[in-house]
Scaffold this active site. Structure first.
Site, PDB file in Angstrom:
ATOM      1  N   LYS A  91      39.368   3.680  75.666  1.00  0.00           N
ATOM      2  CA  LYS A  91      40.041   4.448  76.725  1.00  0.00           C
ATOM      3  C   LYS A  91      41.115   3.616  77.426  1.00  0.00           C
ATOM      4  O   LYS A  91      42.188   4.122  77.717  1.00  0.00           O
ATOM      5  CB  LYS A  91      39.011   4.911  77.775  1.00  0.00           C
ATOM      6  N   ARG A 121      32.774   9.319  86.362  1.00  0.00           N
ATOM      7  CA  ARG A 121      31.667   8.917  85.499  1.00  0.00           C
ATOM      8  C   ARG A 121      30.567   9.966  85.453  1.00  0.00           C
ATOM      9  O   ARG A 121      29.627   9.850  84.677  1.00  0.00           O
ATOM     10  CB  ARG A 121      31.018   7.631  86.028  1.00  0.00           C
ATOM     11  N   ARG A 127      33.524  -6.860  72.033  1.00  0.00           N
ATOM     12  CA  ARG A 127      34.327  -6.934  73.252  1.00  0.00           C
ATOM     13  C   ARG A 127      34.261  -8.317  73.889  1.00  0.00           C
ATOM     14  O   ARG A 127      33.222  -8.953  73.922  1.00  0.00           O
ATOM     15  CB  ARG A 127      33.825  -5.894  74.261  1.00  0.00           C
ATOM     16  N   ARG A 171      30.851 -11.384  77.778  1.00  0.00           N
ATOM     17  CA  ARG A 171      30.129 -11.254  79.056  1.00  0.00           C
ATOM     18  C   ARG A 171      28.677 -11.665  78.874  1.00  0.00           C
ATOM     19  O   ARG A 171      28.075 -11.381  77.848  1.00  0.00           O
ATOM     20  CB  ARG A 171      30.215  -9.821  79.564  1.00  0.00           C
ATOM     21  N   ARG A 227      23.779   1.201  78.114  1.00  0.00           N
ATOM     22  CA  ARG A 227      25.055   1.777  78.575  1.00  0.00           C
ATOM     23  C   ARG A 227      25.317   3.114  77.895  1.00  0.00           C
ATOM     24  O   ARG A 227      25.792   4.061  78.516  1.00  0.00           O
ATOM     25  CB  ARG A 227      26.211   0.813  78.294  1.00  0.00           C
TER      26      ARG A 227
END
Ligand SMILES: [Zn+2]
Length: 223
Positions: free
Chosen positions: A19, A94, A133, A166, A177
């Protein structure tokens, strides 16, 4: 210059579907302001505002900021002068409650969400992408080992900071998630379909092809 009569765009979809990258391309192509919720929240934290302190506390607990905090930040962002020509919203809403409140906020400004783009991809693809990521330790810029490599390995293009995985980035967290997404965010599909402004986008193709599909939608060549 390309233009579209659609000025207020929302991008939503599962985590890791791209996104942010699409919002950036779209905002440049159509001269809209890219409002990244992640960036807006980080900015509040950096400026040590009241809202920023609340966000930081939530993140510290491993949670998302609560709806009221997020809505406060979004509200401040849409009233900025540079946003008057239109926005691409990425990472917000969200959930349906946020979407309803957002509609009300825009309504009192005689605006509305013109198009909600639902970028989707199969779960297997999403999990694969989430695993790749990386994030800049300093400025929060995001990278991907496959789809968005920095110019120099391990070094942020934006600020020269170190790019890391992360610490909470593992398959277990990705599953959680995704579950949160299915439960809270996915219902936006119905919400925006009922509003008559939903468009599906196939997120399981190259960044360029996704961008082209979105451009066709905004130019009115595809529903
Ligand atoms: Zn950086």
């Amino acid at each position: 210059m390309i233009s579209s009569h659609l000025k207020h765009i929302i991008l939503f979809g599962p985590p890791g579907v791209g996104k942010g990258a699409q919002a950036k391309i779209l905002s440049e192509r159509f001269h809209l302001t890219h409002l990244s919720t992640g960036d807006l929240l980080r900015d509040e934290i950096k400026r040590k505002t009241e809202l920023g302190r609340r966000v930081e506390a939530a993140v510290g607990r491993g949670e998302f900021a609560d709806d009221e905090t997020v809505l406060g930040i979004i509200l401040a962002s849409i009233d900025r002068p540079q946003v008057h020509d239109g926005f691409v919203m990425d990472g917000f809403p969200r959930n349906v409650h946020q979407a309803e409140r957002f509609d009300a906020m825009l309504g009192v400004r005689a605006k509305r969400v013109d198009r909600a783009l639902f970028i989707d991809a199969p779960e297997r693809v999403i999990l694969e992408r989430l695993g790749g990521r990386r994030i800049c330790n300093e400025c929060g810029a995001t990278y991907h080992v496959q789809f968005k490599k920095p110019r120099r390995e391990g070094i942020c293009d934006v600020c020269g900071g170190r790019i890391l995985k992360r610490h909470d980035d593992n398959p277990e967290v990705h599953r959680e998630r995704l579950e949160t997404y299915y439960e809270k965010t996915r219902p936006l599909e119905d919400f925006y379909r009922k509003a008559g402004i939903l468009s599906h986008v196939n997120g399981n193709q190259s960044i360029e092809d996704v961008a082209a599909e979105i451009a066709r939608i905004l130019m009115g060549k595809k529903d």
